[in-house]
Design a protein around this motif. Structure first.
Motif, short mmCIF file in Angstrom:
data_model
loop_
_atom_site.label_atom_id
_atom_site.label_comp_id
_atom_site.label_asym_id
_atom_site.label_seq_id
_atom_site.Cartn_x
_atom_site.Cartn_y
_atom_site.Cartn_z
N ALA A 124 -5.04 -5.26 11.78
CA ALA A 124 -3.97 -5.33 12.78
C ALA A 124 -2.74 -4.57 12.31
CB ALA A 124 -3.62 -6.79 13.07
N ALA A 125 -2.48 -4.58 11.00
CA ALA A 125 -1.29 -3.92 10.46
C ALA A 125 -1.41 -2.40 10.47
CB ALA A 125 -1.03 -4.40 9.03
N CYS A 126 -2.60 -1.87 10.76
CA CYS A 126 -2.76 -0.41 10.83
C CYS A 126 -1.87 0.21 11.90
CB CYS A 126 -4.22 -0.05 11.08
SG CYS A 126 -5.31 -0.30 9.66
N ALA A 127 -1.50 -0.59 12.90
CA ALA A 127 -0.60 -0.08 13.94
C ALA A 127 0.75 0.31 13.36
CB ALA A 127 -0.41 -1.13 15.03
N PHE A 128 1.15 -0.35 12.26
CA PHE A 128 2.43 -0.06 11.63
C PHE A 128 2.32 1.09 10.62
CE2 PHE A 128 2.59 -4.55 12.81
CZ PHE A 128 3.80 -4.62 13.49
N ALA A 129 1.11 1.34 10.12
CA ALA A 129 0.92 2.39 9.10
C ALA A 129 -0.38 3.13 9.38
CB ALA A 129 0.90 1.77 7.71
N PRO A 130 -0.42 3.91 10.48
CA PRO A 130 -1.68 4.58 10.85
C PRO A 130 -2.15 5.62 9.84
CG PRO A 130 0.15 5.33 12.22
CD PRO A 130 0.66 4.16 11.44
N LEU A 131 -1.24 6.14 9.02
CA LEU A 131 -1.64 7.13 8.02
C LEU A 131 -2.33 6.47 6.83
CD1 LEU A 131 -1.57 10.08 7.02
CD2 LEU A 131 0.66 9.58 5.99
N HIS A 132 -1.82 5.32 6.40
CA HIS A 132 -2.32 4.68 5.19
C HIS A 132 -3.29 3.54 5.44
CE1 HIS A 132 1.57 6.49 3.91
NE2 HIS A 132 0.92 6.73 2.80
N GLY A 133 -3.07 2.77 6.52
CA GLY A 133 -3.83 1.54 6.73
C GLY A 133 -5.33 1.72 6.83
N PRO A 134 -5.82 2.57 7.72
CA PRO A 134 -7.28 2.74 7.84
C PRO A 134 -7.93 3.20 6.54
CG PRO A 134 -6.16 3.65 9.76
CD PRO A 134 -5.09 3.32 8.76
N ARG A 137 -3.35 -1.12 -3.87
CA ARG A 137 -2.03 -0.95 -3.28
C ARG A 137 -2.19 -0.83 -1.77
NH1 ARG A 137 1.00 4.47 -2.37
NH2 ARG A 137 3.01 3.77 -1.57
N ILE A 138 -1.52 -1.72 -1.05
CA ILE A 138 -1.51 -1.70 0.42
C ILE A 138 -0.09 -1.40 0.86
CG2 ILE A 138 -2.04 -2.96 2.52
CD1 ILE A 138 -4.48 -2.56 0.75
N VAL A 139 0.09 -0.30 1.57
CA VAL A 139 1.43 0.15 1.93
C VAL A 139 2.13 -0.85 2.85
CG1 VAL A 139 2.72 1.90 3.21
CG2 VAL A 139 1.00 2.59 1.54
N HIS A 140 1.42 -1.35 3.86
CA HIS A 140 2.07 -2.19 4.88
C HIS A 140 1.27 -3.47 5.10
CE1 HIS A 140 4.70 -3.12 8.17
NE2 HIS A 140 5.15 -1.89 8.30
N GLY A 141 1.92 -4.60 4.88
CA GLY A 141 1.26 -5.88 5.10
C GLY A 141 1.37 -6.39 6.52
N GLY A 142 2.19 -5.71 7.35
CA GLY A 142 2.38 -6.19 8.71
C GLY A 142 3.14 -7.50 8.74
N PRO A 143 3.25 -8.11 9.90
CA PRO A 143 4.07 -9.32 10.03
C PRO A 143 3.45 -10.58 9.45
CG PRO A 143 3.07 -8.76 12.14
CD PRO A 143 2.75 -7.63 11.20
N HIS A 144 2.15 -10.54 9.11
CA HIS A 144 1.47 -11.76 8.70
C HIS A 144 1.18 -11.84 7.20
CE1 HIS A 144 1.08 -12.60 12.91
NE2 HIS A 144 0.36 -11.52 13.12
N ARG A 145 1.43 -10.77 6.46
CA ARG A 145 1.13 -10.77 5.03
C ARG A 145 2.37 -10.32 4.26
NH1 ARG A 145 -3.22 -13.92 3.93
NH2 ARG A 145 -4.51 -13.84 5.83
N ASP A 146 3.04 -11.27 3.64
CA ASP A 146 4.26 -10.94 2.91
C ASP A 146 4.18 -11.33 1.44
OD1 ASP A 146 4.42 -13.68 3.07
OD2 ASP A 146 6.25 -13.73 4.29
N ALA A 147 2.96 -11.58 0.95
CA ALA A 147 2.76 -11.89 -0.47
C ALA A 147 1.43 -11.32 -0.92
CB ALA A 147 2.80 -13.40 -0.71
#
Length: 342
Positions: A91-101, A67-77
């Protein structure tokens, strides 16, 4: 276990405080064989030691789904993970710093523990990728929107699981209220998927939650920056960890604790939460042009009868609205995607 090897999928659902795992047999529908929850730690080797102990005697999984919380602008599937996907997730960690890393670290640890086993990214944002521009666009200048600042929506795997479980009972206009520590409300058309949702760029907006503010006047944040000397880190703590029902009650964000406390502040927090849910459901009904069914899911939605009663009372004005309580099956949904994409 004979003959299951090619159908076995390990689903990993990493949250901010725990990791849920499940070994599934996937033929047409996912069937849970072994599952559990492990408290979050930076020691991912310990994660997999515990998982391997639980799975002792079972063959190595044929695929691993994350499960990945945030796909960012480049991953929508949902997709199989490779180097390009990992770069986009970083790169999407900027949108979800709590979950992404944490998700990235878990993927790397899984690769090390299960070399050669395909891994699949299952995005909570994917379900909402087809939202119309009028729903996904935030009212800010184009220069920021071009950088990916928009409404993404979350709890997509939970929403997918509700739609799958409904099957032929899927109504023309559905509202899904995922109510747990995190809470969101989504408008779904039978033929069009998600068309609107309460969370936005991050999982902090929308419904008032256990420790998150939900929607809040942005001017208040500017006021606190200006007058209270808070910096970005302090604001992040305030918005995500110190507010919501915990902040209002001064006790806890756990609905069970608040029900038992029976204090004035606890009661206020509960009533604010229930009112917030009803307001967001009403907004989704407006986006749908009416609603045929509301599904309550998530820990509170499934288990707190008093919240369900309050929501029913608050939405009694909606004609012909069927309200159901259904289980969120995020992990099973992860297993389905991993089996299909591995």
């Amino acid at each position: 276990m004979v003959g299951l090897e090619g159908n076995l999928v390990l689903a990993l659902n990493s949250g901010s405080s725990s990791l849920k795992y499940g070994l599934y047999s996937v033929v047409e529908e996912p069937h849970l064989l072994v599952g559990g929850t492990i408290e979050t730690t930076d020691d991912h080797a310990r994660f997999f030691d515990a998982i391997e102990t639980a799975l002792r005697g079972w063959p190595t999984p044929a695929a691993i789904g994350h499960r990945i919380v945030h796909g960012g602008p480049h991953r929508d599937a949902h997709c199989r993970i490779d180097d390009a996907v990992m770069a986009d997730l970083k790169a999407a960690c900027a949108f979800a710093p709590l979950h992404g890393p944490a998700s990235l670290a878990l993927i790397r640890a899984a690769e090390a523990r299960y070399p050669g086993v395909p891994q699949v990214a299952c995005f909570d944002t994917a379900f909402h990728a087809g939202m119309p521009d009028v729903a996904r666009t935030l009212p800010i200048p184009h220069a920021y929107r071009a950088g990916g600042v928009r409404r993404y929506g979350f709890h997509g795997l939970s929403c997918e699981s509700i739609v799958r479980q409904l099957g032929e009972d899927m109504p023309p206009r559905l509202v899904i209220a995922h109510l747990g520590n995190g809470a969101s409300v989504t408008a779904v058309l039978r033929d069009g998927g998600s068309i609107d949702t309460s969370m936005g760029l991050t999982p902090s907006g929308g419904v008032m939650m256990a420790t998150r503010t939900g929607d809040i006047d942005p001017g208040m944040l500017l006021y606190l920056l200006r007058e209270s000397g808070l910096d970005a880190a302090a604001l992040a703590t305030l918005v995500d960890h110190a507010s919501g029902m915990a902040g209002v009650s001064g006790l806890s964000g756990d609905m069970r604790v608040l029900r038992a406390a029976a204090t004035a502040h606890a009661d206020l927090a509960i009533r604010m939460f229930e009112r917030s849910v009803c307001k967001q459901v009403a907004a989704m009904i407006a986006s749908l042009g009416g609603a045929d069914m509301l599904v309550l899911t998530g820990g509170i939605g499934e288990n707190d009868a008093a919240t369900g009663q309050a929501i029913r009372a608050g939405l009694a004005w909606v004609p012909g609205l069927e309200i159901r309580i259904m289980p969120s099956q995020e992990d099973a949904q992860i297993a389905l995607h991993a089996a299909a994409l591995a």
